[in-house]
Design a protein around this motif. Sequence first.
Motif, mmCIF file in Angstrom:
data_model
loop_
_atom_site.group_PDB
_atom_site.id
_atom_site.type_symbol
_atom_site.label_atom_id
_atom_site.label_comp_id
_atom_site.label_asym_id
_atom_site.label_seq_id
_atom_site.Cartn_x
_atom_site.Cartn_y
_atom_site.Cartn_z
ATOM 1 N N CYS A 137 0.858 -1.186 0.000
ATOM 2 C CA CYS A 137 0.000 0.000 0.000
ATOM 3 C C CYS A 137 0.891 1.232 0.000
ATOM 4 O O CYS A 137 2.112 1.137 0.148
ATOM 5 C CB CYS A 137 -0.926 0.022 1.218
ATOM 6 S SG CYS A 137 -0.080 0.332 2.785
ATOM 7 N N ARG A 150 -4.852 -5.798 -3.805
ATOM 8 C CA ARG A 150 -5.922 -6.678 -3.335
ATOM 9 C C ARG A 150 -5.524 -7.517 -2.134
ATOM 10 O O ARG A 150 -6.349 -7.779 -1.254
ATOM 11 C CB ARG A 150 -6.386 -7.574 -4.495
ATOM 12 C CG ARG A 150 -7.231 -6.827 -5.516
ATOM 13 C CD ARG A 150 -7.517 -7.661 -6.738
ATOM 14 N NE ARG A 150 -6.296 -7.895 -7.522
ATOM 15 C CZ ARG A 150 -6.294 -8.432 -8.742
ATOM 16 N NH1 ARG A 150 -7.434 -8.820 -9.295
ATOM 17 N NH2 ARG A 150 -5.163 -8.602 -9.384
ATOM 18 N N ALA A 153 -5.713 -5.435 0.913
ATOM 19 C CA ALA A 153 -7.110 -5.177 1.265
ATOM 20 C C ALA A 153 -7.699 -6.290 2.118
ATOM 21 O O ALA A 153 -8.620 -6.052 2.906
ATOM 22 C CB ALA A 153 -7.949 -5.004 -0.006
ATOM 23 N N ARG A 154 -7.179 -7.512 1.980
ATOM 24 C CA ARG A 154 -7.713 -8.653 2.733
ATOM 25 C C ARG A 154 -6.773 -9.110 3.842
ATOM 26 O O ARG A 154 -7.034 -10.109 4.494
ATOM 27 C CB ARG A 154 -7.975 -9.832 1.777
ATOM 28 C CG ARG A 154 -9.007 -9.553 0.703
ATOM 29 C CD ARG A 154 -10.379 -9.288 1.305
ATOM 30 N NE ARG A 154 -11.384 -9.021 0.282
ATOM 31 C CZ ARG A 154 -11.670 -7.814 -0.174
ATOM 32 N NH1 ARG A 154 -11.015 -6.764 0.294
ATOM 33 N NH2 ARG A 154 -12.596 -7.629 -1.096
ATOM 34 N N ASP A 158 -11.451 -6.886 5.664
ATOM 35 C CA ASP A 158 -11.961 -6.294 4.431
ATOM 36 C C ASP A 158 -11.784 -4.787 4.509
ATOM 37 O O ASP A 158 -12.652 -4.063 5.002
ATOM 38 C CB ASP A 158 -13.440 -6.654 4.235
ATOM 39 C CG ASP A 158 -13.990 -6.159 2.899
ATOM 40 O OD1 ASP A 158 -13.210 -5.577 2.109
ATOM 41 O OD2 ASP A 158 -15.190 -6.356 2.645
ATOM 42 N N ASP A 160 -11.839 -2.674 2.121
ATOM 43 C CA ASP A 160 -12.771 -1.970 1.243
ATOM 44 C C ASP A 160 -14.055 -1.575 1.973
ATOM 45 O O ASP A 160 -14.721 -0.605 1.596
ATOM 46 C CB ASP A 160 -13.135 -2.837 0.032
ATOM 47 C CG ASP A 160 -11.941 -3.082 -0.874
ATOM 48 O OD1 ASP A 160 -11.047 -2.221 -0.925
ATOM 49 O OD2 ASP A 160 -11.896 -4.143 -1.521
ATOM 50 N N ARG A 167 -9.531 4.971 7.143
ATOM 51 C CA ARG A 167 -8.429 4.105 6.733
ATOM 52 C C ARG A 167 -7.088 4.708 7.169
ATOM 53 O O ARG A 167 -6.307 5.235 6.371
ATOM 54 C CB ARG A 167 -8.451 3.874 5.223
ATOM 55 C CG ARG A 167 -9.656 3.067 4.760
ATOM 56 C CD ARG A 167 -9.728 2.980 3.251
ATOM 57 N NE ARG A 167 -11.021 2.446 2.816
ATOM 58 C CZ ARG A 167 -11.480 2.506 1.577
ATOM 59 N NH1 ARG A 167 -10.747 3.086 0.622
ATOM 60 N NH2 ARG A 167 -12.667 2.016 1.270
ATOM 61 N N ASP A 293 -13.831 -9.812 -6.194
ATOM 62 C CA ASP A 293 -13.980 -8.668 -7.121
ATOM 63 C C ASP A 293 -15.253 -8.789 -7.956
ATOM 64 O O ASP A 293 -15.695 -9.880 -8.280
ATOM 65 C CB ASP A 293 -12.766 -8.558 -8.041
ATOM 66 C CG ASP A 293 -11.535 -8.094 -7.276
ATOM 67 O OD1 ASP A 293 -11.684 -7.621 -6.134
ATOM 68 O OD2 ASP A 293 -10.410 -8.213 -7.829
#
Length: 293
Positions: A137, A150, A153-154, A158, A160, A167, A293
Amino acid sequence: MTTMAQESPAVPATRGAAIRRHELAAFLRSRRERITPEQVGLPRGSRRRTPGLRREEVAHLSAVGVTWYTWLEQARDIQVSVQVLDALARTLMLDPSERVHLFQLAAATDPTPAASCPSLTPALREMLDRLEPVPACVQNSRYDILVYNRTYARLFGDLDAIPPEDRNCVFLVHTHPDWQAAIVHLDEVMRVMAARLRASMAGHLGEPAWKMLLKRLKSASPEFRENWDRYEVVGMRSRTKEFLNPYVGHLTVEHTDLWLGPQHGPRMLTYTPKNEETRERLEKLLEIARGDD
């Protein structure tokens, strides 16, 4: 003799400000009226006639005076701090576009998180994607997460699903149950994060965004208050970290910061696997992320 057509005078600044205040008042009323008491944990009661929330309820939830908030909805000429705008945006559950609109109407700059960063080029975003399955990131010096791939993100659940304005790594480590459950040696990580934030904040004392983050952390987390009062300072360094990912289990990774500008500016953060088992689990995590996704 030729006469030139006279140009129409520009709208006076005072008139433009008055127009913005009336638009802000109408916007606040509309957002207040769409939220039910149940959405914010308040009882409806049998005698409620006001659609949505009452003014005094918004004021209480935002920690501002009832009279002051009433004046705001009456388009009075009063000063509104970014801290109050942030509190109102949260109370009224504004989405990102509505939050931007709120700050524009108030002629204020939204300080959290950074709305733009010159380092976030399309090439950098592609680089983050190509690093997968390595979680990666970009963060600024305040630990706001600006963009991520991705697997990152996990990594803690989560990401997202978390509002963009929340954040922030320090805030999530101290307040979010999924992040806390995923971090091995949580107490140590909390202490280090508070010390790192203090080190970073030395160059930003008095800036609204930093003051707002510090206020939120002190209000939300007793652990942060305790660690902050230690006055410890820790600089950036690579180190081994362990996570308990909710999808693939235990991960052992090497944390590396890659600076994208001056040392106290944005940086790319990567978590490279320390062993083959972690590498395989990160590949599996990427497959899970692709399926979502």
